[in-house]
Design a protein around this motif. Structure first.
Motif, PDB file in Angstrom:
ATOM      1  N   PRO A  12       0.800  -1.245   0.000  1.00 17.99           N
ATOM      2  CA  PRO A  12       0.000   0.000   0.000  1.00 17.99           C
ATOM      3  C   PRO A  12       0.826   1.286   0.000  1.00 17.99           C
ATOM      4  CG  PRO A  12      -0.296  -1.236   2.056  1.00 17.99           C
ATOM      5  CD  PRO A  12       0.460  -2.121   1.130  1.00 17.99           C
ATOM      6  N   VAL A  13       2.099   1.227   0.378  1.00 16.69           N
ATOM      7  CA  VAL A  13       2.893   2.455   0.372  1.00 16.69           C
ATOM      8  C   VAL A  13       3.032   2.999  -1.054  1.00 16.69           C
ATOM      9  CG1 VAL A  13       5.220   1.464   0.090  1.00 16.69           C
ATOM     10  CG2 VAL A  13       4.909   3.565   1.436  1.00 16.69           C
ATOM     11  N   LEU A  14       2.871   2.122  -2.043  1.00 15.17           N
ATOM     12  CA  LEU A  14       2.962   2.551  -3.443  1.00 15.17           C
ATOM     13  C   LEU A  14       1.739   3.350  -3.874  1.00 15.17           C
ATOM     14  CD1 LEU A  14       4.367  -0.753  -4.974  1.00 15.17           C
ATOM     15  CD2 LEU A  14       5.637   1.358  -4.527  1.00 15.17           C
ATOM     16  N   ARG A  15       0.702   3.392  -3.027  1.00 20.43           N
ATOM     17  CA  ARG A  15      -0.541   4.102  -3.368  1.00 20.43           C
ATOM     18  C   ARG A  15      -0.712   5.412  -2.605  1.00 20.43           C
ATOM     19  NH1 ARG A  15      -1.840   2.716  -8.209  1.00 20.43           N
ATOM     20  NH2 ARG A  15      -2.601   0.580  -8.484  1.00 20.43           N
ATOM     21  N   VAL A  16       0.306   5.812  -1.870  1.00 23.45           N
ATOM     22  CA  VAL A  16       0.212   7.022  -1.059  1.00 23.45           C
ATOM     23  C   VAL A  16       0.590   8.247  -1.894  1.00 23.45           C
ATOM     24  CG1 VAL A  16       1.201   8.222   0.937  1.00 23.45           C
ATOM     25  CG2 VAL A  16       0.717   5.761   1.056  1.00 23.45           C
ATOM     26  N   ARG A  17      -0.188   9.324  -1.715  1.00 25.14           N
ATOM     27  CA  ARG A  17       0.219  10.607  -2.298  1.00 25.14           C
ATOM     28  C   ARG A  17       1.261  11.217  -1.356  1.00 25.14           C
ATOM     29  NH1 ARG A  17      -1.039  14.393  -6.039  1.00 25.14           N
ATOM     30  NH2 ARG A  17      -0.451  16.514  -5.428  1.00 25.14           N
ATOM     31  N   CYS A  18       2.480  11.333  -1.811  1.00 23.61           N
ATOM     32  CA  CYS A  18       3.598  11.690  -0.941  1.00 23.61           C
ATOM     33  C   CYS A  18       3.566  13.172  -0.560  1.00 23.61           C
ATOM     34  CB  CYS A  18       4.915  11.379  -1.636  1.00 23.61           C
ATOM     35  SG  CYS A  18       5.124   9.620  -1.996  1.00 23.61           S
TER      36      CYS A  18
END
Ligand code: ZN
Length: 160
Positions: A12-18
């Protein structure tokens, strides 16, 4: 410097808006150096912070090392401020989606603003494979992956 583990889809970290980088300091530069080491070890030309588990607006690239002319670059708080209507098609791969390649149609020319490793504001237009890499990595900072884009089926249509 150290090689870090590359996060794999569907983490899920790949789906976070940074979030934007606030402090451009030695800690950030050390992280970027680790990311470059990690990218080279994985045989990539770009790596974004979420791919090492961090939700900060930072990516690294080296668009030349595979052809013998290394150009390590650090891109902080990048933003695509303009994109051409014309599209180009390239086959893309992603270090977080091993074994998958996809032909995507993206704008053939984009303008990007960013901060360099010293915090200096930069702006430049990119075409060709540089435009592809910059768009792919900027997508990562918005939680967007190449598999979210429709696959280009028809022949490339390129216009300035
Ligand atoms: Zn990727």
């Amino acid at each position: 410097m150290a090689i870090r583990a590359v996060v794999q889809f569907p983490d899920p970290v790949l789906r976070v808006r940074c979030a934007p980088v606030v402090d451009i300091d030695d800690t950030l530069r050390a992280l970027a150096a680790d990311m470059l080491d990690t990218m080279y070890a994985a045989q990539g030309r770009g790596l974004a912070a979420p791919q090492v588990g961090l939700t900060t607006r930072l990516f690294v690239t080296d668009m030349g090392w595979k052809s013998g002319k290394p150009v390590p670059q650090i891109w902080i708080n990048p933003e695509i401020v303009w994109a051409s209507a014309g599209r180009q098609v390239y086959e893309e791969a992603c270090l977080s989606i091993i074994g998958t390649a996809r032909r995507l149609a993206r704008p053939s020319r984009i303008a990007l603003t960013w901060l360099d490793e010293n915090g200096a504001a930069q702006q430049e237009q990119f075409t060709g494979v540089a435009a592809v890499i910059v768009q792919h990595e900027t997508d990562h900072l918005n939680g967007v992956l190449m598999i979210d884009h429709p696959t280009a089926i028809s022949a490339p249509v390129t216009a300035p």
